[in-house]
Design a protein around this motif. Structure first.
Motif, PDB file in Angstrom:
ATOM      1  N   GLY A   1       0.785  -0.588  -0.276  1.00 35.57           N
ATOM      2  CA  GLY A   1      -0.256   0.091   0.038  1.00 35.57           C
ATOM      3  C   GLY A   1       0.686   1.379  -0.137  1.00 35.57           C
ATOM      4  O   GLY A   1       2.425   1.223   0.071  1.00 35.57           O
ATOM      5  N   PHE A   2       0.155   2.347  -0.104  1.00 36.82           N
ATOM      6  CA  PHE A   2       0.585   3.562  -0.331  1.00 36.82           C
ATOM      7  C   PHE A   2       0.418   4.488   0.956  1.00 36.82           C
ATOM      8  O   PHE A   2      -1.435   4.829  -0.301  1.00 36.82           O
ATOM      9  N   VAL A   3       0.314   5.829   1.365  1.00 32.69           N
ATOM     10  CA  VAL A   3      -0.175   6.438   2.515  1.00 32.69           C
ATOM     11  C   VAL A   3       0.885   7.314   1.697  1.00 32.69           C
ATOM     12  O   VAL A   3       1.852   7.957   2.673  1.00 32.69           O
ATOM     13  N   GLY A   4      -0.280   8.769   1.673  1.00 33.03           N
ATOM     14  CA  GLY A   4       0.836  10.094   1.584  1.00 33.03           C
ATOM     15  C   GLY A   4       0.779  10.385   2.968  1.00 33.03           C
ATOM     16  O   GLY A   4       0.104  10.693   3.345  1.00 33.03           O
ATOM     17  N   SER A   5       1.676  11.483   2.807  1.00 31.57           N
ATOM     18  CA  SER A   5       1.611  13.058   3.944  1.00 31.57           C
ATOM     19  C   SER A   5       0.908  13.467   4.642  1.00 31.57           C
ATOM     20  O   SER A   5      -0.893  14.110   3.425  1.00 31.57           O
ATOM     21  N   ASN A   6       0.646  13.948   5.536  1.00 39.15           N
ATOM     22  CA  ASN A   6      -0.265  14.521   6.459  1.00 39.15           C
ATOM     23  C   ASN A   6      -1.674  13.907   5.915  1.00 39.15           C
ATOM     24  O   ASN A   6      -2.648  14.350   6.781  1.00 39.15           O
ATOM     25  N   SER A   7      -1.213  12.578   5.886  1.00 43.01           N
ATOM     26  CA  SER A   7      -3.749  12.267   6.215  1.00 43.01           C
ATOM     27  C   SER A   7      -3.593  11.154   7.569  1.00 43.01           C
ATOM     28  O   SER A   7      -2.431  10.970   8.679  1.00 43.01           O
ATOM     29  N   SER A   8      -4.801  11.133   8.427  1.00 42.58           N
ATOM     30  CA  SER A   8      -5.268  10.453   9.381  1.00 42.58           C
ATOM     31  C   SER A   8      -5.926   9.436   9.183  1.00 42.58           C
ATOM     32  O   SER A   8      -7.506   9.595   8.189  1.00 42.58           O
ATOM     33  N   ILE A   9      -5.696   8.352   9.054  1.00 43.51           N
ATOM     34  CA  ILE A   9      -6.352   7.324   9.094  1.00 43.51           C
ATOM     35  C   ILE A   9      -7.059   6.512  10.195  1.00 43.51           C
ATOM     36  O   ILE A   9      -6.003   6.106  11.222  1.00 43.51           O
ATOM     37  N   GLY A  10      -7.760   6.267   9.966  1.00 46.31           N
ATOM     38  CA  GLY A  10      -8.682   5.392  11.053  1.00 46.31           C
ATOM     39  C   GLY A  10      -9.087   6.710  12.743  1.00 46.31           C
ATOM     40  O   GLY A  10      -9.472   5.443  13.691  1.00 46.31           O
ATOM     41  N   ARG A  11      -9.462   7.336  12.779  1.00 43.63           N
ATOM     42  CA  ARG A  11      -9.001   8.622  13.189  1.00 43.63           C
ATOM     43  C   ARG A  11     -10.926   8.112  13.824  1.00 43.63           C
ATOM     44  O   ARG A  11     -11.499   7.953  13.276  1.00 43.63           O
ATOM     45  N   LEU A  12     -11.379   8.605  15.068  1.00 41.51           N
ATOM     46  CA  LEU A  12     -12.770   8.470  15.871  1.00 41.51           C
ATOM     47  C   LEU A  12     -13.700   9.917  15.442  1.00 41.51           C
ATOM     48  O   LEU A  12     -12.606  10.804  15.601  1.00 41.51           O
ATOM     49  N   PRO A  13     -15.005   9.377  15.459  1.00 43.81           N
ATOM     50  CA  PRO A  13     -15.205  10.646  15.092  1.00 43.81           C
ATOM     51  C   PRO A  13     -15.936  11.846  16.057  1.00 43.81           C
ATOM     52  O   PRO A  13     -15.881  10.619  16.918  1.00 43.81           O
ATOM     53  N   LYS A  14     -15.621  12.635  15.743  1.00 46.02           N
ATOM     54  CA  LYS A  14     -16.486  13.583  16.776  1.00 46.02           C
ATOM     55  C   LYS A  14     -17.584  14.593  16.219  1.00 46.02           C
ATOM     56  O   LYS A  14     -17.083  15.109  15.457  1.00 46.02           O
ATOM     57  N   ALA A  15     -19.140  13.622  16.521  1.00 48.28           N
ATOM     58  CA  ALA A  15     -19.602  15.081  16.044  1.00 48.28           C
ATOM     59  C   ALA A  15     -20.382  16.348  16.400  1.00 48.28           C
ATOM     60  O   ALA A  15     -20.022  16.422  17.918  1.00 48.28           O
ATOM     61  N   ALA A  16     -21.231  17.123  16.459  1.00 46.52           N
ATOM     62  CA  ALA A  16     -21.345  18.377  16.879  1.00 46.52           C
ATOM     63  C   ALA A  16     -23.171  18.127  17.483  1.00 46.52           C
ATOM     64  O   ALA A  16     -23.264  16.873  17.396  1.00 46.52           O
ATOM     65  N   ALA A  17     -22.716  19.050  18.120  1.00 42.87           N
ATOM     66  CA  ALA A  17     -24.036  18.611  18.828  1.00 42.87           C
ATOM     67  C   ALA A  17     -25.626  18.694  18.399  1.00 42.87           C
ATOM     68  O   ALA A  17     -26.754  17.809  19.539  1.00 42.87           O
ATOM     69  N   THR A  18     -25.593  19.152  17.143  1.00 42.69           N
ATOM     70  CA  THR A  18     -27.043  18.996  16.941  1.00 42.69           C
ATOM     71  C   THR A  18     -26.562  18.314  15.418  1.00 42.69           C
ATOM     72  O   THR A  18     -27.813  18.231  14.839  1.00 42.69           O
ATOM     73  N   SER A  19     -25.505  17.577  15.107  1.00 46.73           N
ATOM     74  CA  SER A  19     -25.618  16.046  14.327  1.00 46.73           C
ATOM     75  C   SER A  19     -26.975  15.720  14.356  1.00 46.73           C
ATOM     76  O   SER A  19     -27.056  14.681  16.068  1.00 46.73           O
ATOM     77  N   THR A  20     -27.160  14.673  13.543  1.00 41.00           N
ATOM     78  CA  THR A  20     -28.181  13.202  13.367  1.00 41.00           C
ATOM     79  C   THR A  20     -27.237  12.451  13.896  1.00 41.00           C
ATOM     80  O   THR A  20     -27.802  11.214  13.800  1.00 41.00           O
ATOM     81  N   VAL A  21     -25.969  12.429  13.213  1.00 42.88           N
ATOM     82  CA  VAL A  21     -25.052  10.973  13.911  1.00 42.88           C
ATOM     83  C   VAL A  21     -24.138  11.744  15.477  1.00 42.88           C
ATOM     84  O   VAL A  21     -23.941  12.779  14.715  1.00 42.88           O
ATOM     85  N   LYS A  22     -25.070  10.940  15.969  1.00 39.07           N
ATOM     86  CA  LYS A  22     -23.712  11.039  17.194  1.00 39.07           C
ATOM     87  C   LYS A  22     -22.583  10.309  16.920  1.00 39.07           C
ATOM     88  O   LYS A  22     -22.242   9.395  16.305  1.00 39.07           O
ATOM     89  N   ALA A  23     -21.477  10.611  18.183  1.00 36.00           N
ATOM     90  CA  ALA A  23     -20.229  10.306  18.391  1.00 36.00           C
ATOM     91  C   ALA A  23     -20.596   8.926  18.901  1.00 36.00           C
ATOM     92  O   ALA A  23     -21.603   8.350  19.725  1.00 36.00           O
ATOM     93  N   GLN A  24     -19.476   7.564  18.201  1.00 39.06           N
ATOM     94  CA  GLN A  24     -19.633   6.441  18.853  1.00 39.06           C
ATOM     95  C   GLN A  24     -17.780   6.027  19.045  1.00 39.06           C
ATOM     96  O   GLN A  24     -17.205   6.291  17.945  1.00 39.06           O
TER      97      GLN A  24
END
Length: 285
Positions: free
Chosen positions: A88-111
């Protein structure tokens, strides 16, 4: 003075090259001929396969797995328990596998209990891409520079997700599908195999546009079936079904379900004619 911090329980062969200022945690396993650039940090229990190369200031989280012959660019973070396949190849300055952080008003809640990101063999991830936990990728996928793919998605093999594309959560993308530069793939979509999505396509999933409690039950992106082609700048409204081999001309607004093998054009889109026989995909075996 070595300018390195290496745990005694780490396994490092003589053929590995470790640059200054690296930190290697407990029970790390490094394969033959691995190259670590300046300032790499390998968390406890992580592993790097033989022949892989990590650029400067790369971080591999605890129990992260990097397959053999994989290259990772400078300043990239591989989060804990991520599994990257071989070649595989991953370029510079990437973020792979981070956990989400939803906004308080988002329909999708952090898990917090999302499974780790898993990537198959032969993948390419561009620079400054952000790929979230809870999504799985099959072999030979291509993710362009600056792309974002959210959590709980399923990506088939040989999928292309172009530069600057955003794929929102809970979306499924079938094998050999291509999504070109700058397109927005909303949450709760299903895109089947061998779909073509041109640049700057916009998909939507909320007819209430953030108002009333009804929206939580009604939110649904489009379903795009096998072999459909979506032209540049097209807008797909929530919940519609794009039938197999539909051809949507550039700039169209699709407001209702389409018919298989038909060309649509206009704003709003109207049925125009049959898709030529020579443009259709071979039948599925």
């Amino acid at each position: 003075m070595t300018n390195q911090v290496i745990a005694q329980t780490a396994t490092i062969p003589a053929s590995a090259s470790i640059a200054p200022f690296c930190v290697i945690g407990e029970n790390v396993v490094i394969g033959e001929d691995v190259v670590l650039g300046v300032g790499c940090v390998l968390g406890d229990g992580s592993s790097v396969g033989a022949g892989s190369e990590l650029g400067n200031y790369v971080t591999i989280g605890s129990e992260g797995r990097v397959g053999a012959r994989t290259r990772i660019g400078d300043h990239t973070v591989i989060y804990p328990q991520v599994e990257l396949g071989e070649d595989g190849f991953v370029g510079s300055n990437s973020s792979i596998g981070r956990l989400p952080k939803a906004a308080a008003t988002s329909t999708v809640k952090a898990q917090a209990d999302l499974p780790p990101l898993r990537m198959g063999k032969g993948f390419t991830v561009g620079c400054s891409a952000v790929l979230y936990a809870g999504t799985s990728y099959a072999d030979a996928d291509f993710i362009g520079d600056g792309a974002v793919v959210r959590e709980r998605c399923s990506i088939g093999q040989n999928v292309v997700i172009g530069s600057g594309v955003a794929v929102e959560n809970d979306t499924k993308i079938g094998s050999f599908t291509k999504i070109q530069t700058g397109s927005y793939i909303t949450a709760y979509m299903e895109i089947e195999e061998r779909v073509f999505i041109a640049p700057m396509v916009t998909t939507t999933n909320d007819n209430y546009m953030g108002r009333t409690e009804k929206r939580f039950k009604a939110i649904k992106g489009a379903t795009i079936q096998r072999g459909a082609r979506i032209g540049g700048g097209v807008i797909l409204l929530p919940g519609i079904n794009v039938a197999p081999e539909t051809f949507v001309a550039a700039g169209a607004l699709v407001t209702k379900d389409t018919t298989q093998n038909r060309v649509l054009k206009g704003f709003p889109a109207k049925d125009l004619r049959e898709v030529p026989e020579e443009e259709l995909l071979p039948p599925e075996k």
